[in-house]
Design an enzyme around this catalytic site. Structure first.
Site, PDB file in Angstrom:
ATOM      1  N   HIS A 130       0.810  -1.233   0.000  1.00  0.00           N
ATOM      2  CA  HIS A 130       0.000   0.000   0.000  1.00  0.00           C
ATOM      3  C   HIS A 130       0.839   1.277   0.000  1.00  0.00           C
ATOM      4  CE1 HIS A 130      -3.643  -2.244   0.526  1.00  0.00           C
ATOM      5  NE2 HIS A 130      -3.311  -2.697   1.721  1.00  0.00           N
ATOM      6  N   ASP A 165      -3.391 -10.580  -1.885  1.00  0.00           N
ATOM      7  CA  ASP A 165      -3.832 -10.030  -0.603  1.00  0.00           C
ATOM      8  C   ASP A 165      -5.311  -9.637  -0.703  1.00  0.00           C
ATOM      9  OD1 ASP A 165      -2.117  -8.599   1.897  1.00  0.00           O
ATOM     10  OD2 ASP A 165      -4.049  -7.628   1.478  1.00  0.00           O
ATOM     11  N   HIS A 167      -6.638  -7.064   0.308  1.00  0.00           N
ATOM     12  CA  HIS A 167      -6.730  -5.630   0.016  1.00  0.00           C
ATOM     13  C   HIS A 167      -6.092  -5.331  -1.343  1.00  0.00           C
ATOM     14  CE1 HIS A 167      -6.724  -6.014   4.476  1.00  0.00           C
ATOM     15  NE2 HIS A 167      -7.686  -5.100   4.384  1.00  0.00           N
ATOM     16  N   ASP A 254      -4.824 -12.689   4.219  1.00  0.00           N
ATOM     17  CA  ASP A 254      -6.009 -12.108   4.851  1.00  0.00           C
ATOM     18  C   ASP A 254      -7.291 -12.300   4.043  1.00  0.00           C
ATOM     19  OD1 ASP A 254      -4.875 -10.479   2.961  1.00  0.00           O
ATOM     20  OD2 ASP A 254      -4.728  -8.701   4.234  1.00  0.00           O
TER      21      ASP A 254
END
Ligand code: ZN
Length: 583
Positions: A130, A165, A167, A254
């Site tokens: 990120h 991931d 995200h 995740d």
């Protein structure tokens, strides 16, 4: 005793110093059970991360940001800034050195791969996807996957980045967005529901890089089957079309059903399958060069260690052991219980659907997620490859022996372009006729012209019409149409029209298309998405579309409104129809 070989495992004393404090979800506690389970399956750390120098951090981060991180690292109570402060990315003493070491770990691993010392590497503490050029975000200070990619680019290698991931891999996407030599694919929970709120299907890149960003946003509660179907239907054909020199992948755990920070219902079984697929993709398309990183994952006893072990085992070309060693479970069971992450499972693979019944909510989420994946495949896979895969002409992960004659001279047509400016157009060739020829580079997808030749021959055998322009024995332009199984009978679909680099912009494509269509009965439809480009030297997307429109209009097509499914993701798509043949 020699230990089993496998990916270079990157881990060392500095790995656990990346620590936002005891209440933060991205906890270095994960290294205890995580590295211990890796050791139990035969992985030994072989490279300790050291802080990357500022000069390298500045490959993707602005100088002022590195200065801010250094300032807050020395004085965590100083004025907050650049995304660092209370919340996701709190300052801590030594933050710069710790974050630079995560970056350094991925950079060192990339160096080892580039030097040929390691084929695969796995940096469990990496994957801080990120971080943006000028700010921290989502537990990420420096963007180690983006830095590793930048290092590979400096060596001239083209990179496929796959982000698993939960995200969206927004930082890596943003940092390499304008580079047509980096293709990023992110599979994640939809930004409508989850941080960072981006990663929609219509984020595709611009200019020459249009089509080098792919996003697959899943609905909350999507489980392993739909997740795996998306991964498996998109990565191999996109990789075949792009033809990377190297893979960088992010294996955040995740997306798991038990993860406390997100809402997908993926399993370790599906994560392991995805890692094994990426290993295959690395060997088939990228000479085996593969850097895998960890990422998010907040169930650090029940999920993260198994996900890491399965990723490493995929690169070691080994199946997971039947059971998780009981000694490992005994060592970590008590601590897991203290953090309410117990009992620890006994196997590497989960029960189907992580042991939960599939309810209506999950079913409807998966129907939507599967539709999204289909949409992404529509716009990011060249039409010829979609048809070739769906009709059994070709399989992306199979390496086909060279079929054409005089292998090694495939570039000949290009070299002789000046000597023979008007190649011969050969309409509607038989498979036998095609087998006497070989294919120049970059005429049609995929990038590997042996596979391209295989597709042309199989297409001709399968009833498609294949016309080519040839210089001597080398195909320098090709046009392919086939009856569309999904539309009206007698309607043909234009699957490919391509010209070798040295022969473009001389009217050859138009001449070939006109000749090809002259012998074709019935209407023809064409859908030219972002995927139709030369992956090595793409034109700006506006130019690609102007050329497509001009070719199609010049051959008697009329432009049509695109189907909504494609238009919502690729609004500039060129769709056209030619009402009937000449006869
Ligand atoms: Zn491998």
């Amino acid at each position: 005793m020699s230990k089993p070989s496998g990916p270079l495992l990157v881990y060392g004393p500095l790995s656990a110093t990346y620590d936002f404090g005891p209440a933060h979800p991205l906890t270095p506690r994960r290294f205890g059970p995580g590295i211990d389970l890796l050791r139990a399956v035969g992985a030994e750390p072989g490279m300790a991360p050291e802080p990357a120098p500022d000069e390298e951090l500045r490959w993707v981060h602005v100088a002022g940001y590195v200065e801010t991180v250094r300032r807050l690292s020395a004085d965590p109570f100083g004025p907050a800034g650049a995304g660092i402060g209370p919340g996701d990315d709190p300052a801590f003493p030594g933050m710069h050195e710790a974050a630079a070491a995560v970056a350094g770990g991925s950079l060192q691993a990339m160096e080892a791969i580039l030097r040929g010392e390691a084929e695969h590497a796995f940096h469990a503490g990496g994957g801080l996807h990120h971080a943006m050029p000028d700010r921290a975000s989502g537990f990420c200070i420096y963007n180690d996957p983006a830095l590793a990619i930048a290092r590979a680019r400096r060596a001239g290698l083209r990179v496929l980045y796959v982000d698993l991931d939960v995200h969206h891999g927004d930082g890596v996407q943003a940092i390499h967005a304008s580079d047509p030599g980096v293709l990023t694919i992110s599979f994640h929970e939809s930004g409508r529901y989850l941080f960072p709120g981006t990663g929609f299907v219509d984020e595709v890149g611009a200019g020459t890089a249009a089509g080098t960003i792919a996003n697959v946003p899943f609905e909350p509660f999507t489980g392993e089957d739909a997740w795996w179907a998306a991964v498996n239907s998109i990565i191999p054909p996109v990789a075949a079309a792009f033809g990377p020199d190297l893979l960088v992948t992010q294996h955040g755990a995740d997306s798991h059903a038990w993860d406390p920070l997100a809402h997908l219902a993926v399993t370790t079984s599906a994560m392991g399958r995805a890692a094994r697929l990426l290993d295959e993709v690395a060997h088939r398309f990228a000479g085996g060069r593969w850097l895998a990183t960890g990422g998010g994952g907040y169930d650090v006893y029940r999920v993260v260690p198994r996900a890491w072990a399965l990723t490493w085992l995929a690169g070691a070309h080994r199946e997971p052991p039947a059971r998780i060693p009981s000694a490992w479970r005994a060592r970590w069971g008590t601590e897991a219980g203290r953090y309410r992450q117990s009992p620890i499972p006994g196997r590497f693979d989960d029960e189907p659907n992580a042991g939960r019944p599939i309810d209506l909510r999950q079913r409807s989420a998966e129907a939507q997620s599967i539709a999204t994946a289909r949409q992404v495949r529509e716009i990011h896979v060249p039409a010829l490859l979609k048809a070739a895969q769906e009709r059994g002409w070709w399989e992306p992960l199979t390496a086909y022996p060279d079929m054409g004659q005089g292998h090694g001279h495939a570039g000949e047509g290009q070299d002789h372009a000046g000597a023979n400016p008007s190649p011969t157009v050969l309409g509607h060739l038989s498979a036998e006729g095609l087998e006497r020829l070989n294919l120049a580079e970059r005429v049609i997808a995929p990038l590997d012209e042996s596979a391209g030749m295989r597709i042309l021959v199989a297409a001709a055998k399968g009833g498609a019409a294949v016309s080519v322009a040839a210089n001597g024995g080398t195909i320098v332009a090709a046009a392919v149409t086939a009856r569309s199984p999904s539309s009206a009978p007698q309607e043909h679909e234009l699957l490919a029209l391509g010209v070798a680099p040295g022969m473009r912009r001389q009217g050859l494509g138009k001449a070939l298309l006109v000749a090809h269509l002259a012998d074709l009965e019935g209407p023809v439809v064409a859908t030219v998405t972002l995927a139709e480009r030369d992956p090595l030297a793409p034109e700006a997307v506006e130019t690609r579309r102007r050329i497509a429109r001009s070719l199609l209009l010049g051959a008697g097509f009329e432009l049509m409104a695109p189907p909504p499914l494609i238009a919502t993701a690729d609004p500039g798509v060129v769709t056209a129809r030619r009402a009937r043949g000449q006869k």
